[in-house]
Structures are given as C-alpha cells and as structure tokens.
Design a protein around this motif. Structure first.
Motif, short mmCIF file in Angstrom:
data_model
loop_
_atom_site.label_atom_id
_atom_site.label_comp_id
_atom_site.label_asym_id
_atom_site.label_seq_id
_atom_site.Cartn_x
_atom_site.Cartn_y
_atom_site.Cartn_z
N GLN A 243 35.63 54.98 36.20
CA GLN A 243 36.26 53.71 36.50
C GLN A 243 37.09 53.54 34.81
O GLN A 243 36.45 52.34 34.57
CB GLN A 243 35.30 52.68 37.14
N ILE B 207 38.79 51.93 31.59
CA ILE B 207 39.28 50.44 31.33
C ILE B 207 40.26 50.54 30.11
O ILE B 207 40.02 51.26 29.45
CB ILE B 207 38.14 49.51 31.14
N ALA C 228 34.71 47.01 33.61
CA ALA C 228 35.31 48.22 33.86
C ALA C 228 36.77 47.90 34.12
O ALA C 228 37.21 47.07 34.47
CB ALA C 228 34.53 48.90 35.25
N PRO D 278 40.01 48.26 37.03
CA PRO D 278 40.11 47.88 38.20
C PRO D 278 40.35 49.17 39.28
O PRO D 278 40.20 48.79 40.76
CB PRO D 278 41.40 46.96 38.42
N ARG E 46 38.72 52.64 40.59
CA ARG E 46 37.76 53.67 40.50
C ARG E 46 38.32 55.06 41.19
O ARG E 46 38.77 55.14 42.39
CB ARG E 46 36.41 53.32 41.27
N ARG F 100 32.69 42.65 35.53
CA ARG F 100 33.81 42.06 35.40
C ARG F 100 35.01 43.14 35.26
O ARG F 100 35.17 44.21 34.67
CB ARG F 100 33.99 41.36 34.13
N LEU F 101 36.13 43.12 36.13
CA LEU F 101 36.93 44.10 36.31
C LEU F 101 38.16 43.88 35.59
O LEU F 101 38.63 42.58 35.96
CB LEU F 101 37.38 44.42 37.78
N ASP G 280 45.94 48.44 35.41
CA ASP G 280 45.78 49.82 36.09
C ASP G 280 46.22 50.82 35.49
O ASP G 280 46.91 50.75 34.35
CB ASP G 280 46.02 49.73 37.71
#
Length: 251
Positions: free
Chosen positions: A158, A160, A185, A187, A189, A234-235, A239
């Motif tokens: 995932q 970032i 991380a 958004p 996965r 916290r995402l 993307d």
C-alpha cells in the motif's frame, strides 16, 4: 513556533518545510550539508535553541546492517539528549510500517532501535509509521531484478506518495505529542508485484515481473501483513494514477 527538521533538505524534509512555512511557522531545515550533524553533534545546540518541535527525517548514508544500526542509535541518542537540554516540547520521527514484523531486515531492526530510544527519552514524542513511498518503486524493482526479470512478492502492498507523507508530517508537527505511534499509507492496496509491474509498464521498462511468494524484500520474506497498516491508519489522497501523472510533469 520554531520547528527544526533534521534531514530537512531531502525529499520529505523539503516538502514538509514548504508546508509549515506556508502556515507561517519558523522552520529550520538542517542536514550535514548545512552544518548540523547528529552523528558528531556539530551545530546541534545552535539549531535547537528556542525550538518547540523537532522532526527527525534523517537517513543513514549506508544500509549495511551494522552501519545503519550505528547511525540511527548514535544520531537518536545525540539528538534526543540535545532536545532534552533545549526544552523541546515534541519530538517526531518518521519510521516504517512493519518495523517490528521483519526482524531479518537490518534497516528495519535499526529503525526499531531508534524507536526504542525515542520511547525511553523524557522528550514527548510521536512516531509516524509510513508505508513505502511510491517514489521508491523503481528501487524495489532494481533490487529484485536478475537479468530481465524482477521477482517480487505478491504480498499486500500500500505505497504512499511523498506529498501525502509531507502533509501528514506537517500536521503532526502542529499537533500535540501522542507519546505513541500513528500509521500512514496510500489510498490503494494491491499486490506488490502487480503495483511494481504497473509502474514498469507506465515508464516503458521492458523488464518482466514474476510473482514469487519466497522472493525477499531487502532480506525478508513477506506475507499480507508485513508492510500494510492496521485499522485506523491515515490514508493519503494521491492514488497511483495521480502520482504518476504528477511525477511526469516537468519541474
């Protein structure tokens, strides 16, 4: 508020500094190149004078097991001792999701040692565990490549964007110490081998990616829990598609 960024001239440091300055804070971004060295102690007292918050983004120049451990232990001891004398109110360190889960990885062991020193210090702290940066996808592919094939784990992954990391670090710098750890991380996965393959295809890299459950990630075999955060992380907002598009823009 005076905020000192250790390793503040690097990728995350420069972006974090820009965000904090835009909010009107006094930001001192330091590194050995600016005369502040956490290994020798050079310039630390002067840099920390009047500092409210210190964000440690420093990285070891060597990833060899012994060297990286010595770097993070020495740097953290010197920095935390100087902060305690200076009356710093909040120490923040950027670390890695999964430090405690991959003991075969020398870099992760070194970061875990750093975290233990932070937790035992009298300085209030927040540790930020981040997943791997999207900017490091090529490095992952290069490490895994033999000939024209990159053998990579299909484990959950995932990554970032560095801009999302900088947003998080700036927010934490302006918040109260947690005396604990938070996770950040990206958004999206997916499987590591698929995300890296997507990147290589996007840059027209001819290498073929092969999924291998036993492929090692810088020394460690992975499972679906090794490198991804737990619930409540916290995402970020960026993307893969947006990050790649931004990364191709002329600077």
């Amino acid at each position: 508020m005076k905020i000192v960024l250790i390793g503040g001239t690097g990728l995350i440091g420069s972006k974090t500094a820009a965000r904090l300055r835009a909010k009107g804070h006094e930001v001192l971004a330091v590194s050995p190149s600016t005369g502040v060295n956490t290994i020798t102690g050079e310039g630390l007292v002067q840099a920390l004078a009047g500092a409210d918050v210190v964000v440690d983004l420093a990285n070891s120049p060597s990833w060899e097991d012994k060297a990286v451990l010595e770097f993070f232990e020495t740097s953290s001891r010197n920095l935390l001792a100087a902060e305690a004398k200076a009356g710093v109110k909040h120490h923040i360190a950027l670390s890695i999701v999964g430090t405690e889960r991959l003991p075969e990885n020398g870099y992760f062991r070194a970061k875990l040692a750093q975290e233990k020193l932070i937790k035992s210090s009298p300085v209030p702290y927040t540790i930020v565990h981040s997943t791997q940066f999207l900017e490091f996808l090529k490095g992952i592919a290069d490490e895994a490549t033999v000939g024209t094939v990159a053998r990579l784990s299909p484990a959950a992954f995932q990554p970032i964007a560095s801009d999302d990391v900088a947003d998080a670090m700036a927010d934490v710098a302006l918040s109260k110490p947690l005396n604990g750890t938070i996770e950040i991380a990206g958004p999206e996965r997916g499987h590591m081998h698929e995300i890296v393959a997507r990147y290589l295809k996007a840059i027209n890299d001819p290498r073929r990616v092969q999924a291998d459950a036993h492929a090692r990630y810088f020394g460690s075999e992975l499972d679906d829990h090794s490198l991804v955060p737990g619930e409540g992380a916290r995402l970020g907002k960026i993307d893969f598609a947006d990050w790649f598009r931004q990364s191709q823009r002329p600077t």
